[in-house]
Design a protein around this motif. Structure first.
Motif, PDB file in Angstrom:
ATOM      1  N   GLN A  85      -4.025   6.615   0.099  1.00  0.00           N
ATOM      2  CA  GLN A  85      -3.484   5.447   0.788  1.00  0.00           C
ATOM      3  C   GLN A  85      -2.758   4.540  -0.208  1.00  0.00           C
ATOM      4  OE1 GLN A  85      -6.980   3.650   2.423  1.00  0.00           O
ATOM      5  NE2 GLN A  85      -7.913   3.283   0.418  1.00  0.00           N
ATOM      6  N   PRO A  86      -1.878   3.657   0.294  1.00  0.00           N
ATOM      7  CA  PRO A  86      -1.172   2.751  -0.622  1.00  0.00           C
ATOM      8  C   PRO A  86      -2.141   1.882  -1.417  1.00  0.00           C
ATOM      9  CG  PRO A  86      -0.130   2.759   1.532  1.00  0.00           C
ATOM     10  CD  PRO A  86      -1.413   3.516   1.684  1.00  0.00           C
ATOM     11  N   ILE A 114       2.632  -1.934  -6.424  1.00  0.00           N
ATOM     12  CA  ILE A 114       2.212  -1.261  -5.204  1.00  0.00           C
ATOM     13  C   ILE A 114       2.593   0.201  -5.336  1.00  0.00           C
ATOM     14  CG2 ILE A 114       4.336  -1.940  -4.016  1.00  0.00           C
ATOM     15  CD1 ILE A 114       2.688  -1.860  -1.399  1.00  0.00           C
ATOM     16  N   PHE A 116       2.675   3.910  -3.462  1.00  0.00           N
ATOM     17  CA  PHE A 116       2.598   4.705  -2.247  1.00  0.00           C
ATOM     18  C   PHE A 116       2.438   6.179  -2.623  1.00  0.00           C
ATOM     19  CE2 PHE A 116       3.941   1.151   0.257  1.00  0.00           C
ATOM     20  CZ  PHE A 116       3.606   1.471   1.568  1.00  0.00           C
ATOM     21  N   HIS A 128       3.751   9.801  -6.464  1.00  0.00           N
ATOM     22  CA  HIS A 128       3.806   8.459  -5.894  1.00  0.00           C
ATOM     23  C   HIS A 128       5.203   7.879  -6.004  1.00  0.00           C
ATOM     24  CE1 HIS A 128       3.274   7.466 -10.227  1.00  0.00           C
ATOM     25  NE2 HIS A 128       4.147   6.525  -9.914  1.00  0.00           N
ATOM     26  N   SER A 130       6.446   3.985  -6.485  1.00  0.00           N
ATOM     27  CA  SER A 130       5.859   2.673  -6.744  1.00  0.00           C
ATOM     28  C   SER A 130       6.922   1.664  -7.148  1.00  0.00           C
ATOM     29  CB  SER A 130       4.798   2.761  -7.845  1.00  0.00           C
ATOM     30  OG  SER A 130       5.409   2.982  -9.108  1.00  0.00           O
ATOM     31  N   TYR A 144       7.428  -3.968   2.663  1.00  0.00           N
ATOM     32  CA  TYR A 144       6.409  -2.917   2.778  1.00  0.00           C
ATOM     33  C   TYR A 144       6.908  -1.796   3.693  1.00  0.00           C
ATOM     34  CZ  TYR A 144       1.709  -0.909   3.285  1.00  0.00           C
ATOM     35  OH  TYR A 144       0.631  -0.075   3.271  1.00  0.00           O
ATOM     36  N   GLU A 148       7.778   2.176   2.875  1.00  0.00           N
ATOM     37  CA  GLU A 148       7.220   3.266   3.674  1.00  0.00           C
ATOM     38  C   GLU A 148       8.309   4.253   4.089  1.00  0.00           C
ATOM     39  OE1 GLU A 148       5.180   1.355   6.953  1.00  0.00           O
ATOM     40  OE2 GLU A 148       3.268   2.146   6.219  1.00  0.00           O
ATOM     41  N   VAL A 151       9.371   6.412   1.231  1.00  0.00           N
ATOM     42  CA  VAL A 151       8.365   7.446   0.972  1.00  0.00           C
ATOM     43  C   VAL A 151       8.584   8.620   1.923  1.00  0.00           C
ATOM     44  CG1 VAL A 151       5.912   8.000   1.143  1.00  0.00           C
ATOM     45  CG2 VAL A 151       6.637   5.918  -0.013  1.00  0.00           C
TER      46      VAL A 151
END
Length: 202
Positions: A85-86, A114, A116, A128, A130, A144, A148, A151
């Motif tokens: 999870q993030p 952060i 992801f 990831h 990030s 955010y 997403e 990603v």
């Protein structure tokens, strides 16, 4: 540093990573663009697209850092459960997961990050995307959501990469098979003759 044997889960995760054949490859515009967009959308000076190998985090694309990899023992201390999870760290100097990371202790002196995860269809986090800043804080909802989406775009690129690799392997196998059977046909001296009921050759 004490070495521990890989767990079965981590062995499968590494197998999923190596199937992508992405480690130590040259820069590619598609991945560079994703990192650039991540930095712009999140208004952060630092962004990375990294893959966690057995002993290191290797970066396919970066903005704001001057290294291609970091040793795994200097990775952010994230548990197996957290890796799915993030991860949001508002202030790296107050979070035990980030206290000894080289990007926190040294330039660029990350103060918030952060991360992801990039999770395969089989459920293994291979890397990831990030973003990080040199001041404490966190992303707003729009940022955010934008991260997403990037990603998801990254995972689409990785899926396409895997499909191309599989197709190339099939083509290579077909070529090797053809090379093996071609001499048989080229050197054959027998022939099959088909006739009708009257004995005439077709």
């Amino acid at each position: 540093m004490t070495e521990f044997p890989l767990s079965d889960w981590d062995a499968r995760r590494l197998a999923a990573l190596h199937q992508l054949e992405i480690l130590d490859t040259a820069t590619e515009k598609d991945y560079d663009h994703i990192v650039s967009l991540a930095a712009q959308v999140c208004n952060c000076p630092i962004a990375t697209l990294g893959f966690l190998d057995e002993n290191r985090t290797w970066y396919k694309a970066t903005i704001g850092i001057g290294m291609n990899e970091t040793p795994r023992h200097q990775h952010y201390h994230i548990s197996e459960e957290e890796s799915m999870q993030p991860i949001i760290i508002d202030y790296t100097l107050l979070d035990e997961r980030s206290l000894d990371h080289p990007h926190v202790l040294n330039a660029p002196f990350v103060r918030s990050v952060i991360i992801f995860p990039l999770i395969t269809e089989e459920g293994y986090p291979v890397g990831h995307l990030s973003v990080a800043d040199i001041v404490p804080g966190r992303l707003n909802d729009v940022q955010y959501k934008g991260l997403e989406m990037l990603v998801q775009q990254t995972m689409s690129l990785l899926k396409l990469r895997l499909q191309i690799i599989k197709m190339r392997r099939i083509e290579n196998q077909s070529r090797r098979t053809l090379e093996q059977i071609s001499p048989v046909f080229n050197n054959a001296i027998d022939a099959v003759i088909v006739t009708n009921i009257d004995g005439r050759v077709f």
